[in-house]
Design an enzyme around this catalytic site. Sequence first.
Site, mmCIF file in Angstrom:
data_model
loop_
_atom_site.group_PDB
_atom_site.id
_atom_site.type_symbol
_atom_site.label_atom_id
_atom_site.label_comp_id
_atom_site.label_asym_id
_atom_site.label_seq_id
_atom_site.Cartn_x
_atom_site.Cartn_y
_atom_site.Cartn_z
ATOM 1 N N GLU A 44 0.839 -1.211 0.000
ATOM 2 C CA GLU A 44 0.000 0.000 0.000
ATOM 3 C C GLU A 44 0.865 1.248 0.000
ATOM 4 O O GLU A 44 1.842 1.337 0.755
ATOM 5 C CB GLU A 44 -0.881 -0.023 1.252
ATOM 6 C CG GLU A 44 -2.223 0.624 1.053
ATOM 7 C CD GLU A 44 -3.100 -0.170 0.077
ATOM 8 O OE1 GLU A 44 -3.277 0.298 -1.066
ATOM 9 O OE2 GLU A 44 -3.588 -1.231 0.458
ATOM 10 N N THR A 46 2.802 2.072 -2.228
ATOM 11 C CA THR A 46 4.100 1.760 -2.838
ATOM 12 C C THR A 46 4.096 2.049 -4.338
ATOM 13 O O THR A 46 5.162 2.231 -4.923
ATOM 14 C CB THR A 46 4.449 0.267 -2.642
ATOM 15 O OG1 THR A 46 3.277 -0.504 -2.964
ATOM 16 C CG2 THR A 46 4.862 -0.023 -1.220
ATOM 17 N N GLY A 132 -16.235 5.214 -3.918
ATOM 18 C CA GLY A 132 -15.530 5.915 -2.843
ATOM 19 C C GLY A 132 -15.202 5.058 -1.632
ATOM 20 O O GLY A 132 -14.912 5.568 -0.563
ATOM 21 N N SER A 138 -13.702 3.909 -9.906
ATOM 22 C CA SER A 138 -13.300 4.790 -11.007
ATOM 23 C C SER A 138 -12.459 4.049 -12.046
ATOM 24 O O SER A 138 -12.674 4.206 -13.245
ATOM 25 C CB SER A 138 -12.538 6.008 -10.483
ATOM 26 O OG SER A 138 -11.372 5.623 -9.795
ATOM 27 N N GLU A 170 -7.133 9.600 -15.863
ATOM 28 C CA GLU A 170 -7.449 10.012 -14.488
ATOM 29 C C GLU A 170 -6.492 11.111 -14.007
ATOM 30 O O GLU A 170 -6.894 12.073 -13.362
ATOM 31 C CB GLU A 170 -7.435 8.805 -13.531
ATOM 32 C CG GLU A 170 -7.910 9.178 -12.130
ATOM 33 C CD GLU A 170 -8.578 8.060 -11.342
ATOM 34 O OE1 GLU A 170 -8.954 7.030 -11.933
ATOM 35 O OE2 GLU A 170 -8.740 8.243 -10.121
ATOM 36 N N ASP A 182 -4.441 0.545 -9.929
ATOM 37 C CA ASP A 182 -5.867 0.246 -10.099
ATOM 38 C C ASP A 182 -6.195 -0.118 -11.539
ATOM 39 O O ASP A 182 -6.840 -1.127 -11.824
ATOM 40 C CB ASP A 182 -6.720 1.457 -9.688
ATOM 41 C CG ASP A 182 -6.549 1.788 -8.220
ATOM 42 O OD1 ASP A 182 -5.835 1.040 -7.521
ATOM 43 O OD2 ASP A 182 -7.122 2.802 -7.775
HETATM 44 P P1 ADP Z 1 -13.189 4.909 -5.916
HETATM 45 O O1 ADP Z 1 -12.322 4.662 -4.739
HETATM 46 O O2 ADP Z 1 -14.462 4.128 -5.812
HETATM 47 O O3 ADP Z 1 -12.467 4.691 -7.212
HETATM 48 P P2 ADP Z 1 -13.200 7.618 -6.848
HETATM 49 O O4 ADP Z 1 -13.570 8.884 -6.192
HETATM 50 O O5 ADP Z 1 -11.827 7.448 -7.353
HETATM 51 O O6 ADP Z 1 -13.609 6.450 -5.854
HETATM 52 O O7 ADP Z 1 -14.149 7.395 -8.114
HETATM 53 C C1 ADP Z 1 -15.542 7.498 -7.996
HETATM 54 C C2 ADP Z 1 -16.088 8.170 -9.237
HETATM 55 O O8 ADP Z 1 -16.126 7.227 -10.345
HETATM 56 C C3 ADP Z 1 -17.526 8.617 -9.090
HETATM 57 O O9 ADP Z 1 -17.594 9.884 -8.466
HETATM 58 C C4 ADP Z 1 -17.978 8.669 -10.538
HETATM 59 O O10 ADP Z 1 -17.491 9.808 -11.166
HETATM 60 C C5 ADP Z 1 -17.277 7.456 -11.147
HETATM 61 N N1 ADP Z 1 -18.185 6.295 -11.008
HETATM 62 C C6 ADP Z 1 -17.998 5.212 -10.252
HETATM 63 N N2 ADP Z 1 -19.064 4.373 -10.320
HETATM 64 C C7 ADP Z 1 -19.967 4.969 -11.132
HETATM 65 C C8 ADP Z 1 -21.279 4.631 -11.577
HETATM 66 N N3 ADP Z 1 -21.872 3.501 -11.174
HETATM 67 N N4 ADP Z 1 -21.896 5.482 -12.412
HETATM 68 C C9 ADP Z 1 -21.310 6.630 -12.820
HETATM 69 N N5 ADP Z 1 -20.078 7.019 -12.420
HETATM 70 C C10 ADP Z 1 -19.404 6.204 -11.586
HETATM 71 MG MG MG Z 2 -10.687 5.759 -7.740
#
Ligand code: ADP
Ligand code: MG
Length: 393
Positions: A44, A46, A132, A138, A170, A182
Site C-alpha cells: 500500500e 508503494t 468511494g 473509477s 485520471e 488500479d
Molecule cells: P473509488 O475509490 O471508488 O475509485 P473515486 O472517487 O476514485 O472512488 O471514483 C468514484 C467516481 O467514479 C464517481 O464519483 C464517478 O465519477 C465514477 N463512477 C464510479 N461508479 C460509477 C457509476 N456507477 N456510475 C457513474 N459514475 C461512476
Molecule cells: Mg478511484
Amino acid sequence: MPSANENARLAALTNRARSAFQRAYGDAPTHVVAAPGRVNLIGEHTDYNDGFVLPAAIDRHALMAIGPRNDNQVRIVAVDLNARSSFSLDQIDHDQANRWSNYQRGVAWALQGEGLALRGMNMVLTSDVPVGSGLSSSAAVEVATAFAFQVLSEFELNGVTRALLCQKAENDFVGMNCGIMDQFIVSLGSRGHALLIDCRSLDYQAVPVPEGCSVVICDTKKRRGLVDSEYNLRRQECERGAEILGVRALRDVTLEQLVQRRGAMDALTYRRCHHVVSENERTQQAVSALRNNDVAKFGKLMDASHVSLRDDYQVSCLELDEMVAAAWAQPGTLGSRMTGAGFGGCTVSLVESAGTDAFVQDVARTYQSRTGLRPEVYVCQAEDGVGLVSLTN
Ligand code: ADP
Ligand code: MG
C-alpha cells in the site's frame, strides 16, 4: 470473465444495463463490457514509489452496455445516478454539471491522443462496485470505457497500454494523481489469482490466491475525507525522502540502507520512508509465502502492513483500526489490514474458509457496537480483468 449465467450478480447487472439501453436508444446493445473492482492484498502506497503491489480483481463490476453510432457522438446514460451526458469526439471538453462523465471523456481523450481512431457510441453504465470505498469504482469505469472503444472501433490495445492510458485519463483529464495499480489490475486481473506488479518496469506475475481461505473485504462506511490532500502530501514526503537518499524513488532503497541514513532526515520523513521501504519488502516476502503455501506467514505480513500504515505512514483512522482489531480478535483470521489510500474505506482480511461465516457476523457486530456504523462485508472471489459478458439470451 464469468458468463452472466454462472454469476447471479452479474446477470442482474447485465439485465439492468440491457433494458436501460433499449429504453434509452430504442435498440439492443451489441456488446456488454464488464470491468471488475479491485482489492489490494498488500503493498500500500508503494505504487507511486516505483514499488511492488499485490492486488486482485474482485467479483464486483462496472458494466457497460454499448452499441455503435454512425456519427462522432458518445452518449452515456448513468443508470445508478439517473443522469445522462454526451460529447463529440471532435472536441472533448469537461462536463462540469456531470463530473462523473469526465472519466469516460478522459479515456476517449487519452485514446485519441495515442492516435487511435474512435467511433461514436451509445453507452449505458451501471456498477455494483461501491463508489468511494477504495475498491476503485473509477478504474472499473475507465477500463470498461477503454475496452468498449476497443471493441466498437476495432483496434488492438494490449492490457498494459490500456492501463497506462486509463491512468493518463485520471491523472491529466480528471485531475486525480493516482498511481498505476488500479487500472493495471482491472485491465489484467486473472481469476483465482492476485497480480504482483512491479510499478517501475510494469512486469507482472499472477500468484494463486491460496485454497482453503477467503478474502473478506469490510467496508467501514466511513467515507474518506482528507484523502486527496493527504495523499498528495504523502507523495511529496516520499519524493523528499528519495531526494535526501539520492535515489530516483524509494523503491531503490533497502531497509538496511534506510536505517543507516536515519540521521540525514527529519523524523517525519524517516517514518514515511520506513513505511514504503518496509512495505516493499513485505510485499515480496508475501509473494514467496503464497508460493510456499504459507498462509500464516502471509497473514502476519498483512498485520505488519497495517501497523506500518497506521504508525509510520499515518493514513489509518479510528474506524479502520476498529475493524482491523475486530478481525484480529477473531479465530480463523490469518491476517487483516486497511486497504486503499486510507482515512476510511475498506479493510481486507485473509480468513480460513471454515471460519468465514463466523467472521462475517462477529466482525460486523463488534465493529458496529464500537463505532455505531453499520459495515458492509463482502466475501470475494479473485476475478478476471475487463472482458465481454457473453450474451446468450
Ligand atoms: P473509488 O475509490 O471508488 O475509485 P473515486 O472517487 O476514485 O472512488 O471514483 C468514484 C467516481 O467514479 C464517481 O464519483 C464517478 O465519477 C465514477 N463512477 C464510479 N461508479 C460509477 C457509476 N456507477 N456510475 C457513474 N459514475 C461512476
Ligand atoms: Mg478511484
